[in-house]
Design an enzyme around this catalytic site. Structure first.
Site, PDB file in Angstrom:
ATOM      1  N   ARG A 162      11.493  -0.870  21.840  1.00 30.14           N
ATOM      2  CA  ARG A 162      10.237  -0.455  22.470  1.00 30.14           C
ATOM      3  C   ARG A 162       9.081  -0.877  21.574  1.00 30.14           C
ATOM      4  O   ARG A 162       8.533  -0.079  20.812  1.00 30.14           O
ATOM      5  CB  ARG A 162      10.243   1.048  22.723  1.00 30.14           C
ATOM      6  N   ASN A 221      17.202  -1.071  15.008  1.00 38.61           N
ATOM      7  CA  ASN A 221      18.605  -0.761  15.281  1.00 38.61           C
ATOM      8  C   ASN A 221      19.229  -1.696  16.312  1.00 38.61           C
ATOM      9  O   ASN A 221      20.316  -1.417  16.816  1.00 38.61           O
ATOM     10  CB  ASN A 221      18.723   0.689  15.774  1.00 38.61           C
ATOM     11  N   ASN A 250      24.459  -0.510  15.359  1.00 41.42           N
ATOM     12  CA  ASN A 250      23.568   0.405  16.077  1.00 41.42           C
ATOM     13  C   ASN A 250      24.113   1.824  15.941  1.00 41.42           C
ATOM     14  O   ASN A 250      24.959   2.264  16.714  1.00 41.42           O
ATOM     15  CB  ASN A 250      23.477  -0.012  17.549  1.00 41.42           C
ATOM     16  N   ASP A 300      10.900   9.231  15.955  1.00 46.93           N
ATOM     17  CA  ASP A 300      11.304   8.260  16.972  1.00 46.93           C
ATOM     18  C   ASP A 300      10.107   7.415  17.396  1.00 46.93           C
ATOM     19  O   ASP A 300       8.954   7.847  17.306  1.00 46.93           O
ATOM     20  CB  ASP A 300      11.883   8.988  18.191  1.00 46.93           C
ATOM     21  N   ASP A 301      10.391   6.236  17.899  1.00 49.19           N
ATOM     22  CA  ASP A 301       9.300   5.313  18.238  1.00 49.19           C
ATOM     23  C   ASP A 301       8.504   5.746  19.467  1.00 49.19           C
ATOM     24  O   ASP A 301       7.447   5.183  19.754  1.00 49.19           O
ATOM     25  CB  ASP A 301       9.848   3.895  18.456  1.00 49.19           C
ATOM     26  N   ASP A 302       8.985   6.744  20.211  1.00 52.97           N
ATOM     27  CA  ASP A 302       8.255   7.185  21.403  1.00 52.97           C
ATOM     28  C   ASP A 302       7.480   8.481  21.175  1.00 52.97           C
ATOM     29  O   ASP A 302       6.865   9.010  22.095  1.00 52.97           O
ATOM     30  CB  ASP A 302       9.213   7.358  22.590  1.00 52.97           C
ATOM     31  N   GLU A 325      23.011  13.561  15.724  1.00 54.94           N
ATOM     32  CA  GLU A 325      22.717  13.347  14.305  1.00 54.94           C
ATOM     33  C   GLU A 325      21.717  14.380  13.783  1.00 54.94           C
ATOM     34  O   GLU A 325      21.753  14.789  12.617  1.00 54.94           O
ATOM     35  CB  GLU A 325      22.209  11.921  14.066  1.00 54.94           C
ATOM     36  N   ASP A 326      20.799  14.833  14.667  1.00 58.96           N
ATOM     37  CA  ASP A 326      19.829  15.835  14.241  1.00 58.96           C
ATOM     38  C   ASP A 326      20.490  17.208  14.056  1.00 58.96           C
ATOM     39  O   ASP A 326      20.164  17.954  13.136  1.00 58.96           O
ATOM     40  CB  ASP A 326      18.678  15.927  15.246  1.00 58.96           C
ATOM     41  N   ARG A 383      25.887  17.976  23.292  1.00 57.14           N
ATOM     42  CA  ARG A 383      25.232  18.663  22.180  1.00 57.14           C
ATOM     43  C   ARG A 383      25.797  20.072  21.995  1.00 57.14           C
ATOM     44  O   ARG A 383      25.908  20.565  20.862  1.00 57.14           O
ATOM     45  CB  ARG A 383      23.721  18.678  22.395  1.00 57.14           C
TER      46      ARG A 383
END
Length: 717
Positions: free
Chosen positions: A464, A489, A516, A537-539, A626-627, A672
Site C-alpha cells: 500500500r 514484507n 512474508n 501499520d501502514d494504514d 503476533e500482537d 484470535r
C-alpha cells in the site's frame, strides 16, 4: 636558608637616595620594587620546598602517614572486658546511620586503620588474625583512588580487623576490638567485610558481632537481614578460581551440573531422583572418599573421578542450592567456568544485586519447584543460552575475577549511593562493551527514560504505497521521532526506490524481508538505535502529532509496558469453557494492539529469541496473533497490563477498503480467540491482566484556552 637570609637582607638593608634626576629616581624605584617581589617569591619557594621535604612529598616521596601493610609494624592493643559494645542496628538506612556530611569531596575517600593486634587483657587471646584474603582487600583499597591517609577528610573508615570468616575469631573479642577503634563513634561510616557469617548451630545470615551502625559488605545476606540501600552484598570468595575456560554452549554435554557438596539433604534427594530420570542430561557429583575438595565423584558413572572446578565447564547450567549458609563459593567457581548459575535459594540476596541484572546471566527457581528444574532449563532456547553464557563471562571478568576487583566493585556501589549524580546507569553496569547494540531489560531502566533519544517508527507494509507515503509524512513532523524504518514484507515486488519516498528531515531506511511474516515487525533490526519503538501499520494514518508525541511521553514513564492506542480484552466464555477475544467497546482492557503501540526494544529481542514454546512459528504460519503473542510475553515477564493512550477507541481508514484488510476475514476473530486459548496453555497460566485505566493529557478535556494545554489535537470518542 643562607640564601634566603641573603635575599631578604638585600631587600631590607638601608638605601641612600642620591641627587640623581627624577627620571633616574623613577627607574631606580621600579627596579627596587621588581627586585623586592622576586626576592620574596624566591623566599616563599624555598620555604615551601623545605617544608615539603619535611612532610615527605617532595620529588614523589611517599607520605609518611600512608599505611604500611607489614605485620612487623602492627601495634598491640589491650582489650578490656568492660568495653562498651552495641548490637547491630537492624533498622539502619542510608539516611540515619551514615553521616553524609563527612563525604564532602567529589569522590569517595576511605581511611584504613593501622595494623593492630587486639589482645584480651585477661586471657591474652588474640581477637583475630590477618588472613591473606583480607590482606588483599586492604591492599586493594590502599592502592586505589579511594584511599586517604588523613582520617579528617575520610568519608568511610575500614578497620584492619579481619572479620571475613566467623569460623576463625571470637565474636565477643571482635566486638570489643571494634568498639576500641579511635574513630568508631557507634560504627557510623565504618565498613566491615564479611563473607562467612554465623556459626553452628544457627548459622545466621549476618555477622554475629556487635557492629552497631556499621555498613556490612556481606556474602550471606537473606532478604530479612539485608538492609537495602545501606549494606552491600558481595560474593563469597573461592581460592580455587582461576582463568576462565569459555567452552561454547554446544560443546557442553550436560544440561545441568550439580557439584555443590553441602546441599541440604531434602534437596539432595530430589536432585538424585532427577539424576536417575535424566541420566544423560544431569550430572550429579559428590565428594570422593579420601580425596580433597579439588575433586568430585559421580554417583551414576561408577564413581568417576573429576577435577573441580574444571568439571563445571561440561554443563550449560550449574546448580547453587540451599545449605546451612546461604552464601557459597560455588557461585564464583561456577562463573569462572562460564557456566550459567541456577539459583535455587528463595531469599538469597545475590552479590551486587543493586546494580547487576542477574536475570541476564542466571536462572532463579523456587525451592518448592526444584522437581521441575529440568523442564524449565530445557525450555530455554540455545540462542538464549549462548547469550547468557556470554553475560556470565563478562560479569565474572568485570566484577568477580579476583579479590581486588570484588573490593573495588563494592566500594563503587557504595559510592554511587553517596554521589548519585556520578553513578553509572543500569545499562553501564550490565552492558557488554564489545556489543554496542545490546538491549537491556526495561525493568532495570531508570524510572524515566531519556527524552532526547526519541523513538524509532517501524512500519510494516506490503504493497500500500500511497497509504505508506502519507503515514511517513505524518510521522515525520512528530517532535520525538528519531528515525523511520520501513519493513517491506513483499518478496514478489521490490519496494519503491528511496528517491520516490516523501522528502522528510528524519532518517528513513527500508528493509525488504526474505519471507512474508508478521513477526518481521518485531525483529531487533540493527537500524533501531533507540530504546523506544513505535510499531505501526501502514494504514494507521488517523493518529495526530499530539497523540503520537503524548504516547511516547507515557512510554517514557512506563518503559516496561506496552503503550498504545487500539485496545482489546479477553473474556472467559462459560458456555464453551474457553477464552474469547473481544473487540467491542468496553471500559476494561487487557491488550493493546501493536498495529499502533510503543514498546521497549528489549521485547523485540525477547519475542525473536526467547518466545516460549512454538508460539512464534504458529503466528508466522497462520499470519495472525503476533500482537496477542507480544502482549502475552510482556505480561508474563512483568505481570503488568498494557496502557491505553487517549480516548480514541476505533480506528477508521476512509482511504482503505475492507477487502485489503486482514481483519476483514470472517475467520479472523475465531483464530484470535483460539490464539488466546493456545497461548495460555503454553504459558501454563493466563498472564494477561484486565484493568480500567487510560492515560490522557492533563487539562485536555477541561475548558481551558488552548495555549495552556500542551496537547490540543487529541482524538475524541
Amino acid at each position: 636558608m643562607n640564601k634566603l637570609k641573603y635575599l631578604l637582607s638585600l631587600v631590607t638593608q638601608p638605601r641612600t637616595i642620591s641627587s640623581s634626576s627624577p627620571k633616574e629616581q623613577l627607574l631606580n624605584c621600579l627596579t627596587y620594587g621588581l627586585f623586592t617581589i622576586v626576592a620574596l617569591c624566591a623566599g616563599f619557594l624555598l620555604w615551601d620546598l623545605s617544608s615539603s621535604q619535611r612532610d615527605g612529598f617532595f620529588y614523589g616521596k611517599k607520605d609518611s602517614h600512608t599505611l604500611v601493610l607489614d605485620l612487623s609494624h602492627s601495634q598491640e592493643v589491650i582489650l578490656h572486658s568492660d568495653a562498651d559494645q552495641r548490637k547491630r542496628n537492624g533498622n539502619c538506612t542510608f539516611w540515619d546511620c551514615l553521616n553524609i556530611y563527612k563525604c564532602e569531596h567529589d569522590r569517595l575517600k576511605v581511611y584504613i586503620y593501622p595494623l593492630q593486634e587486639f589482645v584480651d587483657d585477661k586471657t591474652d587471646k588474640v581477637a583475630t588474625t590477618l588472613s591473606s584474603e583480607y590482606f588483599q582487600i586492604l591492599e586493594a583499597v590502599l592502592k586505589s583512588r579511594y584511599y586517604t591517609s588523613n582520617p579528617n577528610e575520610a568519608c568511610l573508615f575500614l578497620p584492619s580487623l579481619d572479620l571475613l570468616s566467623q569460623n576463625v575469631f571470637d565474636k565477643h573479642l571482635a566486638g570489643a576490638a571494634l568498639a576500641s577503634l579511635d574513630f568508631w563513634e557507634r560504627g557510623d561510616n565504618h565498613i566491615i567485610f564479611n563473607m562467612l557469617p554465623g556459626s553452628a548451630p544457627a548459622y545466621n545470615s549476618v555477622l554475629d558481632v556487635n557492629t552497631d551502625n556499621a555498613i556490612i559488605f556481606g556474602g550471606g545476606f537473606d532478604t530479612w537481614t539485608y538492609r537495602p540501600g545501606f549494606d552491600v552484598a558481595i560474593p563469597v570468595w573461592s581460592p580455587r578460581v582461576g582463568h576462565q575456560h569459555p567452552h561454547a554452549a554446544a560443546q557442553r554435554k550436560f544440561v545441568l551440573v550439580v557439584a555443590q557438596l553441602n546441599v541440604l539433604p531434602r534437596f539432595l534427594r530430589t536432585l538424585r531422583d532427577l539424576s536417575s530420570a535424566h541420566a544423560e542430561q544431569l550430572l550429579l557429583l559428590g565428594p570422593c572418599n579420601g580425596m580433597d575438595l579439588s575433586t568430585r565423584c559421580s554417583f551414576s558413572q561408577h564413581h568417576k573421578l573429576m577435577e573441580y572446578p574444571r568439571l563445571l565447564s561440561h554443563g550449560k547450567f550449574c546448580f547453587v542450592g540451599r545449605s546451612l549458609r546461604l552464601g557459597q563459593p560455588d557461585l564464583v567457581e561456577i562463573m569462572s567456568e562460564s557456566c550459567i548459575p541456577v539459583i535455587a535459594i528463595d531469599n538469597y540476596v545475590l552479590p551486587f544485586e543493586d546494580v547487576i541484572d542477574w536475570s541476564l546471566a542466571s536462572v532463579r527457581i523456587r525451592e518448592f519447584e526444584l522437581h521441575s528444574i529440568m523442564q524449565k532449563l530445557k525450555a530455554i532456547s540455545n540462542v538464549k543460552i549462548v547469550e547468557m553464557q556470554k553475560q556470565v563471562q563478562w560479569l565474572y571478568s568485570k566484577y568477580f575475577k579476583d579479590l581486588k576487583t570484588v573490593t573495588l566493585t563494592a566500594l563503587e556501589v557504595l559510592e554511587s549511593r553517596i554521589f548519585p549524580l556520578r553513578a553509572r546507569s543500569s545499562r553501564q553496569w550490565n552492558a557488554i562493551a564489545t556489543n554496542p547494540r545490546a538491549t537491556f531489560n526495561p525493568l532495570f531502566l531508570p524510572s524515566l527514560a531519556p527524552k532526547s533519544q526519541g523513538f524509532t517508527a517501524v512500519i510494516l507494509t506490503y504493497d500500500r504505497v500511497e497509504s505508506l507515503f502519507l503515514l511517513i509524512q505524518k510521522l515525520a513532523v512528530v517532535p520525538s521521532l528519531q528515525s523511520i524504518l520501513v519493513i517491506w514484507n513483499n518478496q514478489k515486488k521490490s519496494p519503491p526506490h528511496l528517491s520516490t519516498f516523501p522528502s522528510i528531515s528524519k532518517p528513513l531506511k527500508i528493509r525488504q524481508t526474505k519471507e512474508n511474516k508478521l513477526s518481521n515487525r518485531f525483529y531487533p533490526y540493527p537500524e533501531i538505535e533507540t530504546e523506544a519503538i513505535l510499531t505501526i501499520d501502514d494504514d494507521i494514518i488517523m493518529l495526530t502529532t499530539d497523540e503520537l508525541d503524548f504516547g511516547y511521553e507515557v512510554w517514557r514513564e512506563f518503559p516496561d509496558h506496552i503503550v498504545g492506542f487500539p485496545s482489546r480484552i479477553h473474556v472467559w466464555d462459560n458456555v464453551t469453557m474457553r477464552w474469547h477475544y473481544e473487540s467491542e467497546w468496553t471500559n476494561q482492557i487487557s491488550m493493546v494492539l501493536t498495529g499502533a503501540a510503543f514498546h521497549h526494544k528489549y521485547w523485540s529481542h525477547m519475542y525473536t529469541y526467547a518466545m516460549p514454546g512454538d508460539i512464534k512459528d504458529w503466528v508466522d504460519e497462520h499470519m495472525n496473533c503476533e500482537d496477542i503473542a507480544m502482549n502475552f510475553l510482556v505480561a508474563n515477564i512483568t505481570n503488568n497490563p498494557p496502557i491505553k493512550v487517549t480516548p480514541r477507541k476505533k480506528f477508521k481508514c476512509p482511504e482503505c477498503t475492507n477487502t485489503e484488510m486482514l481483519s476483514a476475514d470472517l475467520n479472523h476473530m475465531r483464530e484470535r480467540s483460539a490464539c488466546i486459548d493456545r497461548f495460555s496453555k503454553i504459558y501454563g497460566r493466563m498472564p494477561l491482566r484486565t484493568v480500567e485505566f487510560r492515560a490522557d493529557p492533563v487539562l485536555f478535556r477541561d475548558n481551558f484556552p488552548d495555549k495552556l494545554k500542551r496537547y490540543n489535537d487529541i482524538g475524541s470518542l
